[in-house]
Design an enzyme around this catalytic site. Structure first.
Site, PDB file in Angstrom:
ATOM      1  N   ASN A  38      69.881 -25.792 -92.845  1.00  0.00           N
ATOM      2  CA  ASN A  38      67.256 -26.054 -92.651  1.00  0.00           C
ATOM      3  C   ASN A  38      66.672 -25.520 -92.438  1.00  0.00           C
ATOM      4  O   ASN A  38      67.063 -25.418 -90.920  1.00  0.00           O
ATOM      5  CB  ASN A  38      67.775 -27.398 -92.948  1.00  0.00           C
ATOM      6  CG  ASN A  38      66.020 -27.800 -93.537  1.00  0.00           C
ATOM      7  OD1 ASN A  38      65.733 -28.091 -95.252  1.00  0.00           O
ATOM      8  ND2 ASN A  38      65.086 -28.338 -92.168  1.00  0.00           N
ATOM      9  N   GLU A  39      65.795 -24.930 -93.347  1.00  0.00           N
ATOM     10  CA  GLU A  39      65.286 -23.922 -92.488  1.00  0.00           C
ATOM     11  C   GLU A  39      65.363 -23.222 -91.237  1.00  0.00           C
ATOM     12  O   GLU A  39      64.206 -23.469 -90.202  1.00  0.00           O
ATOM     13  CB  GLU A  39      64.183 -24.782 -92.220  1.00  0.00           C
ATOM     14  CG  GLU A  39      62.879 -25.352 -93.114  1.00  0.00           C
ATOM     15  CD  GLU A  39      62.086 -26.276 -93.295  1.00  0.00           C
ATOM     16  OE1 GLU A  39      60.998 -26.652 -94.572  1.00  0.00           O
ATOM     17  OE2 GLU A  39      61.824 -26.789 -92.339  1.00  0.00           O
ATOM     18  N   GLU A  96      61.213 -26.356-101.982  1.00  0.00           N
ATOM     19  CA  GLU A  96      60.569 -27.767-101.717  1.00  0.00           C
ATOM     20  C   GLU A  96      59.410 -27.975-101.335  1.00  0.00           C
ATOM     21  O   GLU A  96      58.963 -25.971-101.136  1.00  0.00           O
ATOM     22  CB  GLU A  96      60.474 -28.322-100.208  1.00  0.00           C
ATOM     23  CG  GLU A  96      62.228 -29.065 -99.729  1.00  0.00           C
ATOM     24  CD  GLU A  96      62.140 -28.929 -97.876  1.00  0.00           C
ATOM     25  OE1 GLU A  96      61.047 -29.733 -97.108  1.00  0.00           O
ATOM     26  OE2 GLU A  96      63.258 -29.148 -96.951  1.00  0.00           O
ATOM     27  N   CYS A 123      71.947 -25.365 -80.221  1.00  0.00           N
ATOM     28  CA  CYS A 123      72.159 -23.444 -79.239  1.00  0.00           C
ATOM     29  C   CYS A 123      73.025 -22.548 -80.103  1.00  0.00           C
ATOM     30  O   CYS A 123      73.758 -23.640 -80.655  1.00  0.00           O
ATOM     31  CB  CYS A 123      72.288 -23.859 -77.777  1.00  0.00           C
ATOM     32  SG  CYS A 123      73.011 -22.085 -77.460  1.00  0.00           S
ATOM     33  N   CYS A 167      67.046 -19.643 -78.472  1.00  0.00           N
ATOM     34  CA  CYS A 167      67.358 -20.331 -77.593  1.00  0.00           C
ATOM     35  C   CYS A 167      67.567 -19.226 -75.859  1.00  0.00           C
ATOM     36  O   CYS A 167      67.654 -18.347 -76.465  1.00  0.00           O
ATOM     37  CB  CYS A 167      69.211 -20.708 -77.135  1.00  0.00           C
ATOM     38  SG  CYS A 167      69.897 -21.698 -75.977  1.00  0.00           S
ATOM     39  N   LYS A 208      56.887 -40.361 -91.773  1.00  0.00           N
ATOM     40  CA  LYS A 208      56.924 -42.275 -93.231  1.00  0.00           C
ATOM     41  C   LYS A 208      55.379 -41.862 -94.245  1.00  0.00           C
ATOM     42  O   LYS A 208      55.186 -42.040 -95.069  1.00  0.00           O
ATOM     43  CB  LYS A 208      56.714 -43.043 -92.023  1.00  0.00           C
ATOM     44  CG  LYS A 208      55.313 -42.925 -91.111  1.00  0.00           C
ATOM     45  CD  LYS A 208      55.780 -44.744 -90.210  1.00  0.00           C
ATOM     46  CE  LYS A 208      54.461 -44.441 -89.234  1.00  0.00           C
ATOM     47  NZ  LYS A 208      55.478 -43.324 -87.640  1.00  0.00           N
ATOM     48  N   TYR A 209      53.959 -40.633 -93.503  1.00  0.00           N
ATOM     49  CA  TYR A 209      53.560 -40.198 -93.866  1.00  0.00           C
ATOM     50  C   TYR A 209      53.101 -38.807 -94.818  1.00  0.00           C
ATOM     51  O   TYR A 209      52.793 -38.580 -95.956  1.00  0.00           O
ATOM     52  CB  TYR A 209      51.770 -39.909 -93.507  1.00  0.00           C
ATOM     53  CG  TYR A 209      52.190 -41.812 -92.532  1.00  0.00           C
ATOM     54  CD1 TYR A 209      51.896 -43.060 -93.736  1.00  0.00           C
ATOM     55  CD2 TYR A 209      51.705 -41.950 -91.206  1.00  0.00           C
ATOM     56  CE1 TYR A 209      51.969 -44.056 -92.713  1.00  0.00           C
ATOM     57  CE2 TYR A 209      51.844 -42.896 -90.346  1.00  0.00           C
ATOM     58  CZ  TYR A 209      51.689 -44.370 -91.438  1.00  0.00           C
ATOM     59  OH  TYR A 209      51.149 -45.018 -90.310  1.00  0.00           O
TER      60      TYR A 209
END
Length: 387
Positions: free
Chosen positions: A148-149, A307, A114, A154, A356-357
């Protein structure tokens, strides 16, 4: 002011804490083969670097940065404040967001804080300051990566009170607010500030956040959210600047992300950066528009491609593998639009959970004979020869 480097930085998000330390040697051998010179470190490391409110542990980060310096690589060091640690959410439950449907969340996921929580603001700022105090003079440090991003909103009572205070500052009087929102419609005329509720599924919206009965209040709430999250960023940047007056500071944007007004943020960034994940069936004009937006934020100054996937995006949506040559094409499109860095998410694939993928320069098997690794290495060589 983008970081000064002798070439376009090539690398990306690196999470060695997810792997045994004996794997790190192989990581750096492969980084050298692929022309990787820049590592984004610590993006989600809050629970690692601060395992309790009164305890900081920089052991792992020390080793990661020292190893990067020994290998002649530079680090974009994140403050790690985009995901709160479990102890913080347990000790200060108001740090957990209340969502658009009015549900107070329990601990989980990321981007879960928040922005109106005093505990979050105090502890995230303290962490940023401790990191800057420790690493400001580290030879590997190239840039600071705050949070990050940023995104999401909220709807808790703290944020509702902050919204009302923000509205007083913007409109001055209830008469001016009522006029701006045209509240004579549907008997909405407000006679006290406390009567105003944030626009949500419980108040002005139906069929989700894109359908509102009162556009004025919804637009103002977007503006308020922009300022609330920007306040979090500025608090961390101020804490960094107390120990490091020179190293450039950024946070990674998300292209044409609608809920935040990135132009409000631009003056406070030393350089713009963003994460490019266009759908693989999108026309090239989609990332082109976002690249131009990022360059325009700083009046034409270069930005960082913070990224992009080297292969697939598979944490929330499952996309097919990029076609041969597509990574090179996308990277040089970014460079042509003003990108001063070509970075990936991620350097080595996560060992578990929903990413993980997700694509990586180095897969779980750690092989260097895959097409993806070969394309990254070839691109790294091209970026080196560009100088």
């Amino acid at each position: 002011m983008t970081p000064r480097t002798p070439k376009i930085p090539h690398g990306g998000d690196y999470n060695p804490e997810q792997w045994p330390e004996e794997v790190w040697d192989e990581d750096h051998r492969l980084f050298t083969r692929a022309g990787i010179d820049t590592l984004t470190v610590g993006v989600f490391s809050w629970s690692l670097t601060q395992p309790a409110e009164d305890t900081y542990d920089f052991t792992v980060l020390d080793r990661v940065l020292d190893r990067a310096a020994a290998e002649d690589r530079r680090v974009c060091l994140a403050t790690g404040t985009a995901a709160v640690p479990p102890w913080l959410a347990k000790k200060y439950p108001e740090v957990n967001r209340t969502d658009f449907e009015g549900r107070r969340h329990r601990y989980g996921r990321r981007h879960n804080f928040c922005p109106g929580s005093p505990a979050y603001r105090r502890l995230s700022t303290a962490l940023a300051g401790r990191l800057a105090e420790r690493y400001a003079d580290h030879p590997a440090l190239l840039a600071w990566h705050v949070n990050n991003e940023y995104g999401g909103a909220c709807y808790c009572d703290l944020c509702a009170d902050a919204f009302r205070a923000w509205l007083r500052g913007r409109h001055g009087t209830l008469d001016a607010l009522n006029e701006a929102w045209w509240t004579t419609f549907w008997s909405h005329r407000y006679t006290d500030w406390d009567q105003i509720e944030p626009p949500s599924a419980l108040t002005e919206h139906w069929r989700g956040p894109d359908h509102t009965a009162f556009q004025g209040i919804t637009l103002d709430h977007h503006r308020f959210t922009t300022d609330a999250l920007l306040g979090c960023f500025l608090a961390e940047k101020e804490a960094i600047r107390a120990h490091d007056p020179d190293t450039p500071v950024t946070t990674n944007f998300m292209g044409t992300y609608r809920p935040l007004d990135y132009h409000r943020w631009a003056p406070h960034l030393d350089f713009a950066s963003w994460d490019s994940y266009p759908p693989l069936d999108a026309p090239p004009t989609v990332p082109a528009l976002a690249h131009d937006l990022m360059r325009g934020l700083k009046d034409g100054a270069p930005f960082w491609l913070m990224e992009q996937t080297p292969s697939t995006t598979a944490c929330r949506d499952v996309n097919p593998l990029r076609r041969p040559g597509e990574l090179r094409l996308a990277t040089f499109q970014a460079v042509a639009h003003g990108a001063d860095a070509a970075l990936y998410f991620q350097m080595r694939a996560s060992r578990g959970a929903c990413e993980k993928y997700h694509g990586a320069v180095i897969g779980h098997a750690g092989r260097d004979d895959t097409r993806v690794f070969g394309e990254v290495a070839a691109l790294g060589e091209e970026l080196r020869t560009l100088g």
